[in-house]
Scaffold this motif. Structure first.
Motif, PDB file in Angstrom:
ATOM      1  N   ARG A  21      41.753  37.077  52.674  1.00  0.00           N
ATOM      2  CA  ARG A  21      42.086  37.147  51.252  1.00  0.00           C
ATOM      3  C   ARG A  21      43.505  36.700  50.962  1.00  0.00           C
ATOM      4  NH1 ARG A  21      41.381  42.760  49.923  1.00  0.00           N
ATOM      5  NH2 ARG A  21      40.941  43.083  52.122  1.00  0.00           N
ATOM      6  N   ASP A 134      35.696  48.992  52.718  1.00  0.00           N
ATOM      7  CA  ASP A 134      35.657  49.385  54.139  1.00  0.00           C
ATOM      8  C   ASP A 134      34.556  50.396  54.416  1.00  0.00           C
ATOM      9  OD1 ASP A 134      37.885  47.786  54.516  1.00  0.00           O
ATOM     10  OD2 ASP A 134      39.265  49.428  54.020  1.00  0.00           O
ATOM     11  N   ASP A 147      37.210  48.379  59.511  1.00  0.00           N
ATOM     12  CA  ASP A 147      38.583  47.937  59.255  1.00  0.00           C
ATOM     13  C   ASP A 147      39.640  48.936  59.749  1.00  0.00           C
ATOM     14  OD1 ASP A 147      40.784  46.573  58.538  1.00  0.00           O
ATOM     15  OD2 ASP A 147      40.387  46.519  56.380  1.00  0.00           O
TER      16      ASP A 147
HETATM   17 MG   LIG Z   1      39.131  45.964  54.668  1.00  0.00          MG
END
Ligand SMILES: [Mg+2]
Ligand SMILES: Nc1ncnc2c1ncn2[C@@H]1O[C@H](COP(=O)(O)OP(=O)(O)O)[C@@H](O)[C@H]1O
Length: 220
Positions: A21, A134, A147
């Protein structure tokens, strides 16, 4: 279940599941071989300065967390490290919580998620920055947590600053999950949970400020 080698990844480029991202985030690939689907988290496409610093460190941290949590249902199986910049875990069929509107996920899901979080903390790992993306709603509506790039570990003697960081990270994980519970099934929040949410400890307010500075730094 085995992680692909870097040569295999180059020879048969996997499906890009999600591009990083920002400049410091890993790319997430879906890798499929002989009916086994893996998620590969890879910092290799990032700029050299990211690879050499946080890329390697984050892979080390996340691999360490997955290894410690391998016995827990709700944590994807660890498939192995590709190299110092990438690793692979089991692909969890399902969608993350960001795809669900309030009321679409069951109260039972959040009960299991809080239980999963407790087991993760008991195993000596705090996720550190739980976000709705997550948390995965897996097969049979079972919760999965992913994550661990910002994980904290239980280490150092009781009372040491390392131990305090771990405890603060556990507290912040719990608050994050309670907030998700509040967003999705607000009526199910117990009185104690509501009190917990409305009375953040001082370290949390301070930690929040530090985290937003850290995120702003990563976004640059
Ligand atoms: Mg994440
Ligand atoms: N094992 C997995 N199975 C299915 N989806 C996954 C898995 N791991 C990650 N994802 C999806 O990929 C997204 C990005 O992965 P994540 O590890 O959270 O990376 P980032 O550091 O970019 O947040 C997650 O929000 C989740 O939706």
């Amino acid at each position: 279940m085995q992680a692909p080698t870097r040569e295999a990844l180059r020879a048969r480029p996997p499906l890009r599941f999600r591009a990083g991202r920002n400049a410091t985030k890993a790319d997430i690939f879906l890798w499929e071989l002989d009916g086994v689907r893996l998620v590969v988290k890879d910092y290799a496409p990032r700029p050299r300065w990211v690879r050499a610093t946080m890329g390697r460190a984050m892979v080390r941290r996340e691999v360490r967390a997955y290894r410690l949590l391998q016995d827990l249902a709700g944590i994807p199986r660890f498939a192995g490290q590709v190299d110092s910049l990438a690793f692979a875990v089991e692909f969890v069929e399902g969608r993350d919580l960001s795809h669900f509107r309030p009321g679409e996920v069951s109260v039972e899901f959040f009960r299991k998620l809080l239980q999963l979080l407790e087991s993760v903390h008991k195993a000596g790992v705090a996720q550190g920055d739980i976000h709705h993306r997550d948390v995965l709603v897996g097969p049979d509506d079972e919760p999965f947590l992913v994550d661990f790039s910002t994980a904290a570990f239980q280490q150092g003697p009781a009372g040491s600053w390392r131990r305090m960081i771990f405890q603060a990270a556990c507290g912040s994980d719990r608050r994050a999950v309670l907030k998700l519970k509040h967003r999705h099934v607000p009526h199910s929040l117990t009185g104690a949970e509501h009190h917990e949410l409305t009375h953040p400890p001082t370290w949390y307010r301070l930690g929040k400020r530090i985290r937003s500075l850290w995120r702003a730094g990563r976004r640059k």
